[in-house]
Design a protein around this motif. Structure first.
Motif, PDB file in Angstrom:
ATOM      1  N   ILE A 181      26.776 -24.569  -8.372  1.00 34.55           N
ATOM      2  CA  ILE A 181      27.116 -25.928  -8.290  1.00 34.55           C
ATOM      3  C   ILE A 181      28.644 -26.114  -8.581  1.00 34.55           C
ATOM      4  CG2 ILE A 181      27.141 -28.016  -9.714  1.00 34.55           C
ATOM      5  CD1 ILE A 181      24.278 -27.695  -9.051  1.00 34.55           C
ATOM      6  N   ILE A 182      29.268 -25.294  -9.217  1.00 31.20           N
ATOM      7  CA  ILE A 182      30.824 -25.294  -9.364  1.00 31.20           C
ATOM      8  C   ILE A 182      31.480 -24.961  -8.061  1.00 31.20           C
ATOM      9  CG2 ILE A 182      32.808 -24.346 -10.509  1.00 31.20           C
ATOM     10  CD1 ILE A 182      31.206 -24.493 -12.941  1.00 31.20           C
ATOM     11  N   ALA A 183      31.020 -23.771  -7.405  1.00 33.52           N
ATOM     12  CA  ALA A 183      31.571 -23.411  -6.093  1.00 33.52           C
ATOM     13  C   ALA A 183      31.306 -24.663  -5.064  1.00 33.52           C
ATOM     14  CB  ALA A 183      30.894 -22.285  -5.459  1.00 33.52           C
ATOM     15  N   GLN A 184      30.236 -25.481  -5.062  1.00 30.95           N
ATOM     16  CA  GLN A 184      30.095 -26.672  -3.787  1.00 30.95           C
ATOM     17  C   GLN A 184      31.188 -27.639  -4.483  1.00 30.95           C
ATOM     18  OE1 GLN A 184      25.868 -27.132  -4.581  1.00 30.95           O
ATOM     19  NE2 GLN A 184      25.490 -25.594  -3.505  1.00 30.95           N
ATOM     20  N   LEU A 185      31.066 -28.023  -5.720  1.00 29.03           N
ATOM     21  CA  LEU A 185      31.725 -29.084  -6.274  1.00 29.03           C
ATOM     22  C   LEU A 185      33.186 -28.861  -5.785  1.00 29.03           C
ATOM     23  CD1 LEU A 185      30.686 -30.096  -9.894  1.00 29.03           C
ATOM     24  CD2 LEU A 185      30.810 -31.483  -7.782  1.00 29.03           C
ATOM     25  N   VAL A 186      33.906 -27.576  -6.021  1.00 30.58           N
ATOM     26  CA  VAL A 186      35.319 -27.323  -5.761  1.00 30.58           C
ATOM     27  C   VAL A 186      35.754 -27.267  -4.081  1.00 30.58           C
ATOM     28  CG1 VAL A 186      37.051 -25.418  -5.407  1.00 30.58           C
ATOM     29  CG2 VAL A 186      35.548 -25.751  -7.416  1.00 30.58           C
ATOM     30  N   ILE A 187      34.662 -27.310  -3.307  1.00 32.64           N
ATOM     31  CA  ILE A 187      34.880 -27.198  -1.969  1.00 32.64           C
ATOM     32  C   ILE A 187      34.765 -28.601  -1.224  1.00 32.64           C
ATOM     33  CG2 ILE A 187      33.570 -26.881   0.471  1.00 32.64           C
ATOM     34  CD1 ILE A 187      33.000 -24.208  -0.891  1.00 32.64           C
ATOM     35  N   VAL A 188      33.679 -29.197  -2.077  1.00 36.94           N
ATOM     36  CA  VAL A 188      33.855 -30.923  -1.954  1.00 36.94           C
ATOM     37  C   VAL A 188      35.076 -31.469  -2.370  1.00 36.94           C
ATOM     38  CG1 VAL A 188      32.502 -32.938  -2.357  1.00 36.94           C
ATOM     39  CG2 VAL A 188      31.229 -30.751  -1.855  1.00 36.94           C
ATOM     40  N   ALA A 189      35.377 -31.110  -3.634  1.00 37.26           N
ATOM     41  CA  ALA A 189      36.762 -31.868  -4.243  1.00 37.26           C
ATOM     42  C   ALA A 189      37.831 -31.546  -2.859  1.00 37.26           C
ATOM     43  CB  ALA A 189      37.080 -31.329  -5.389  1.00 37.26           C
ATOM     44  N   GLY A 190      38.011 -30.207  -2.674  1.00 42.40           N
ATOM     45  CA  GLY A 190      38.997 -30.065  -1.772  1.00 42.40           C
ATOM     46  C   GLY A 190      38.888 -31.181  -0.539  1.00 42.40           C
ATOM     47  N   LEU A 191      37.639 -31.014   0.145  1.00 38.80           N
ATOM     48  CA  LEU A 191      37.592 -32.097   1.432  1.00 38.80           C
ATOM     49  C   LEU A 191      37.820 -33.341   1.094  1.00 38.80           C
ATOM     50  CD1 LEU A 191      34.518 -30.108   2.814  1.00 38.80           C
ATOM     51  CD2 LEU A 191      36.681 -30.436   3.767  1.00 38.80           C
ATOM     52  N   VAL A 192      37.578 -33.804  -0.198  1.00 34.86           N
ATOM     53  CA  VAL A 192      37.704 -35.261  -0.540  1.00 34.86           C
ATOM     54  C   VAL A 192      39.334 -35.502  -0.791  1.00 34.86           C
ATOM     55  CG1 VAL A 192      37.393 -37.028  -2.250  1.00 34.86           C
ATOM     56  CG2 VAL A 192      35.456 -35.780  -1.508  1.00 34.86           C
ATOM     57  N   ILE A 193      39.928 -34.559  -1.324  1.00 31.09           N
ATOM     58  CA  ILE A 193      41.467 -34.404  -1.290  1.00 31.09           C
ATOM     59  C   ILE A 193      42.060 -35.024   0.151  1.00 31.09           C
ATOM     60  CG2 ILE A 193      43.277 -33.479  -1.913  1.00 31.09           C
ATOM     61  CD1 ILE A 193      42.011 -32.207  -4.349  1.00 31.09           C
ATOM     62  N   ILE A 194      41.782 -34.108   1.106  1.00 32.14           N
ATOM     63  CA  ILE A 194      42.234 -34.229   2.389  1.00 32.14           C
ATOM     64  C   ILE A 194      41.940 -35.683   2.799  1.00 32.14           C
ATOM     65  CG2 ILE A 194      42.059 -33.492   4.594  1.00 32.14           C
ATOM     66  CD1 ILE A 194      41.280 -30.757   3.472  1.00 32.14           C
ATOM     67  N   VAL A 195      40.435 -36.098   2.645  1.00 36.79           N
ATOM     68  CA  VAL A 195      40.111 -37.434   3.386  1.00 36.79           C
ATOM     69  C   VAL A 195      41.007 -38.684   2.516  1.00 36.79           C
ATOM     70  CG1 VAL A 195      38.298 -39.314   3.091  1.00 36.79           C
ATOM     71  CG2 VAL A 195      37.853 -36.644   3.923  1.00 36.79           C
ATOM     72  N   ASP A 196      41.273 -38.386   1.173  1.00 34.34           N
ATOM     73  CA  ASP A 196      42.004 -39.169   0.228  1.00 34.34           C
ATOM     74  C   ASP A 196      43.204 -39.288   0.856  1.00 34.34           C
ATOM     75  OD1 ASP A 196      42.226 -41.114  -1.500  1.00 34.34           O
ATOM     76  OD2 ASP A 196      43.243 -39.550  -2.848  1.00 34.34           O
ATOM     77  N   GLN A 197      43.826 -38.154   0.997  1.00 35.49           N
ATOM     78  CA  GLN A 197      45.283 -38.229   1.418  1.00 35.49           C
ATOM     79  C   GLN A 197      45.536 -38.946   2.824  1.00 35.49           C
ATOM     80  OE1 GLN A 197      47.925 -37.134  -0.499  1.00 35.49           O
ATOM     81  NE2 GLN A 197      46.609 -36.783  -1.895  1.00 35.49           N
ATOM     82  N   VAL A 198      44.367 -38.409   3.824  1.00 33.30           N
ATOM     83  CA  VAL A 198      44.455 -39.146   5.303  1.00 33.30           C
ATOM     84  C   VAL A 198      44.518 -40.375   5.225  1.00 33.30           C
ATOM     85  CG1 VAL A 198      43.406 -39.371   7.260  1.00 33.30           C
ATOM     86  CG2 VAL A 198      43.766 -37.146   6.358  1.00 33.30           C
ATOM     87  N   LEU A 199      43.443 -41.296   4.419  1.00 36.72           N
ATOM     88  CA  LEU A 199      43.400 -42.705   4.249  1.00 36.72           C
ATOM     89  C   LEU A 199      44.615 -43.289   3.660  1.00 36.72           C
ATOM     90  CD1 LEU A 199      39.793 -43.082   2.729  1.00 36.72           C
ATOM     91  CD2 LEU A 199      40.429 -43.590   4.976  1.00 36.72           C
ATOM     92  N   LYS A 200      45.052 -42.785   2.744  1.00 38.38           N
ATOM     93  CA  LYS A 200      46.210 -43.146   1.921  1.00 38.38           C
ATOM     94  C   LYS A 200      47.599 -43.234   2.896  1.00 38.38           C
ATOM     95  CE  LYS A 200      46.180 -42.373  -2.871  1.00 38.38           C
ATOM     96  NZ  LYS A 200      46.334 -41.344  -3.841  1.00 38.38           N
ATOM     97  N   ALA A 201      47.515 -42.208   3.984  1.00 35.32           N
ATOM     98  CA  ALA A 201      48.467 -42.129   4.854  1.00 35.32           C
ATOM     99  C   ALA A 201      48.330 -43.264   6.080  1.00 35.32           C
ATOM    100  CB  ALA A 201      48.655 -40.701   5.456  1.00 35.32           C
ATOM    101  N   PHE A 202      46.992 -43.264   6.493  1.00 31.71           N
ATOM    102  CA  PHE A 202      47.118 -44.142   7.719  1.00 31.71           C
ATOM    103  C   PHE A 202      46.410 -45.668   7.511  1.00 31.71           C
ATOM    104  CE2 PHE A 202      47.044 -39.561   9.472  1.00 31.71           C
ATOM    105  CZ  PHE A 202      48.107 -39.890  10.282  1.00 31.71           C
ATOM    106  N   VAL A 203      45.493 -45.613   6.390  1.00 32.99           N
ATOM    107  CA  VAL A 203      44.908 -47.058   6.227  1.00 32.99           C
ATOM    108  C   VAL A 203      45.252 -47.381   5.006  1.00 32.99           C
ATOM    109  CG1 VAL A 203      43.275 -47.419   8.154  1.00 32.99           C
ATOM    110  CG2 VAL A 203      42.695 -46.000   6.495  1.00 32.99           C
ATOM    111  N   TYR A 204      46.495 -47.693   4.452  1.00 33.68           N
ATOM    112  CA  TYR A 204      46.811 -47.704   3.028  1.00 33.68           C
ATOM    113  C   TYR A 204      45.834 -49.058   2.310  1.00 33.68           C
ATOM    114  CZ  TYR A 204      49.173 -47.536  -1.404  1.00 33.68           C
ATOM    115  OH  TYR A 204      49.503 -47.823  -2.829  1.00 33.68           O
ATOM    116  N   ASP A 205      45.755 -50.033   3.097  1.00 32.67           N
ATOM    117  CA  ASP A 205      45.126 -51.176   2.321  1.00 32.67           C
ATOM    118  C   ASP A 205      43.625 -50.816   2.255  1.00 32.67           C
ATOM    119  OD1 ASP A 205      44.960 -51.079   5.265  1.00 32.67           O
ATOM    120  OD2 ASP A 205      44.256 -53.064   5.336  1.00 32.67           O
ATOM    121  N   VAL A 206      42.876 -49.997   2.998  1.00 39.42           N
ATOM    122  CA  VAL A 206      41.565 -49.901   2.867  1.00 39.42           C
ATOM    123  C   VAL A 206      41.530 -48.741   1.726  1.00 39.42           C
ATOM    124  CG1 VAL A 206      39.558 -48.649   3.971  1.00 39.42           C
ATOM    125  CG2 VAL A 206      40.853 -50.027   5.279  1.00 39.42           C
ATOM    126  N   SER A 207      42.381 -47.777   1.544  1.00 39.95           N
ATOM    127  CA  SER A 207      42.398 -46.825   0.686  1.00 39.95           C
ATOM    128  C   SER A 207      42.644 -47.734  -0.883  1.00 39.95           C
ATOM    129  CB  SER A 207      43.442 -45.811   0.815  1.00 39.95           C
ATOM    130  OG  SER A 207      44.000 -45.440  -0.269  1.00 39.95           O
TER     131      SER A 207
END
Lengths: 204, 219
Positions: free
Chosen positions: B81-107
């Motif tokens: 569970i922890i291994a899965q969470l870490v991988i998912v969290a890593g991916l979500v961080i990427i998504v979050d940063q991309v959203l912040k960079a390109f569609v700030y208002d949506v983020s």
């Protein structure tokens, strides 16, 4: 006074379930009878009440921009904010493991009835949501964060006990067959949430 | 969807196609498996944030499924569970940063709910139930299928809520452009039609989803 305000606000006005829909998965799945609901609610209160202040400390002394100034002035410009998701979820997962082991040891019957949902507290949105709201709202001290976490937990438990009680009674009513179970639970939650909106704007 | 399937027919055997089509209806993650409700409700006030949320979830589930499936034999089951969470969290961080960079208002609009993709039960559910036991390519399809099933519900709920709540429909036409469609002509309002403000408030999302579940069970 401010703390009491945060406490009441997090229970009623900004209720995790009725205002933000956090933790809906376990809320719907474990609300078939009151006893299990109380057990899960207790676990959520404990985990939320502990993880939010821990995450607050991490956020303010490690992750935020300039948060590491206390270590050495040269670190003042470092911003590890992007790591916060990873940090929060690690704290939450570790804590849940702890609760799971404790419940397994001290109350095997509760452990049996909560079944798969105990490890799933780790992925309960309410827990991580608590940490993220704490980050967003920028509470001034760790006490505020702790009160917020505890209050949110109490609010979550209250909601799941309410819906469990309603669902216990509604078993005897004549609902259209395809609305039974999940459908009616949604609609009931919606109606209760409309009721909870009347708390909006109350300030102590 | 169907055209895309035809183009790559060779990679999509009947069984694999089912991985995508099943979650759309018979085994919909939101209405049947009751997963991922939290975000399905909170961000469906408008079509645009709902659409970007769907894209985020699609990325996270598909990539997460592939990664977990690749390393599934290496993860000790006690810490999975922890291994899965870490991988998912890593991916979500990427998504979050991309959203912040390109569609700030949506983020900004999605606020904490981007972070909450980590604990979106669909993600964990699929990793646990499918990717831990299957090869990367089927896992990828399964991830895409489930996020499409999730996306459909998201779209339906947000369209209903936006039309009746605000009388408009904001259709995202590009990264930062939207086309705002006014559903009801001005003459409606002149006749005394009023937007139902309750639809924008959180509780109605629950009731709309409840109705969708009802309709889905009925068929």
């Amino acid at each position: 006074m401010e703390l009491i305000n945060i406490f009441v606000k997090s229970i009623f006005i900004e209720n995790m379930i009725y205002a933000y829909f956090l933790g809906m998965c376990s809320y719907l799945a474990v609300s078939k009878n009151v006893k299990t609901a109380v057990g899960l609610g207790m676990a959520v209160i404990f985990v939320l009440g502990m993880t939010v202040p821990i995450n607050y400390l991490l956020e303010n002394y490690l992750l935020k921009e300039g948060a590491m100034k206390w270590l050495s002035p040269s670190l003042a410009t470092i911003d590890l904010g992007f790591l916060s998701f990873l940090m929060y979820i690690a704290v939450v997962a570790a804590f849940t493991q702890l609760v799971e082991m404790a419940v397994e040891k001290f109350s095997p019957s509760l452990y049996a009835s909560l079944g798969i949902f105990l490890p799933l507290i780790a992925v309960n949105c309410a827990i991580l949501g608590g940490a993220l709201f704490m980050q967003q709202r920028d509470y001034p001290s760790v006490a505020h964060a702790a009160v917020f976490g505890f209050g949110s937990g109490v609010g979550w438990m209250m909601s799941i006990v309410i819906i469990a009680a309603v669902r216990e009674k509604i078993r005897y009513s004549n609902i259209p067959a395809s609305l039974r179970g999940l459908g009616i639970a949604f609609i009931l939650t919606g109606l209760i949430a409309i009721g909870f909106m009347s708390f909006m704007g109350i300030k102590l | 969807m169907s055209t895309e399937n035809k183009e790559k027919e060779s990679l999509f055997s009947a069984k694999r196609r089912k991985l995508i089509t099943d979650p759309l209806n018979d085994n919909n993650p939101v209405t049947v498996q009751v997963l991922g409700i939290c975000s399905a409700l909170a961000i469906t006030v408008q079509l645009k944030p709902a659409f970007f949320m769907f894209l985020g979830v699609l990325t996270v589930i598909a990539m997460g499924n592939v990664i977990i499936s690749l390393i599934r034999d290496l993860i000790p089951s006690r810490v999975r569970i922890i291994a899965q969470l870490v991988i998912v969290a890593g991916l979500v961080i990427i998504v979050d940063q991309v959203l912040k960079a390109f569609v700030y208002d949506v983020s900004k609009q999605l606020s904490v709910f981007v972070g909450l993709i980590i604990t979106n039960c669909i993600v964990m559910g699929r990793l646990e139930a499918f990717a831990m036991a299957n090869k990367p390519w089927p896992s990828f399809l399964d991830g895409v299928g489930n996020s499409l099933g999730y996306g459909i519900i998201l779209m339906i709920v947000s369209i209903i809520r936006e039309i009746f709540g605000a009388g408009t429909l904001t259709i995202p036409t590009g990264i930062n452009t939207v086309y705002v469609l006014h559903v009801f002509p001005q003459s409606f309002y002149d006749l005394g039609y009023v937007n139902n403000g309750l639809m924008i408030l959180p509780p109605m999302a629950l009731i709309v989803v409840g109705m969708i579940v009802w309709a889905h069970m009925e068929t």
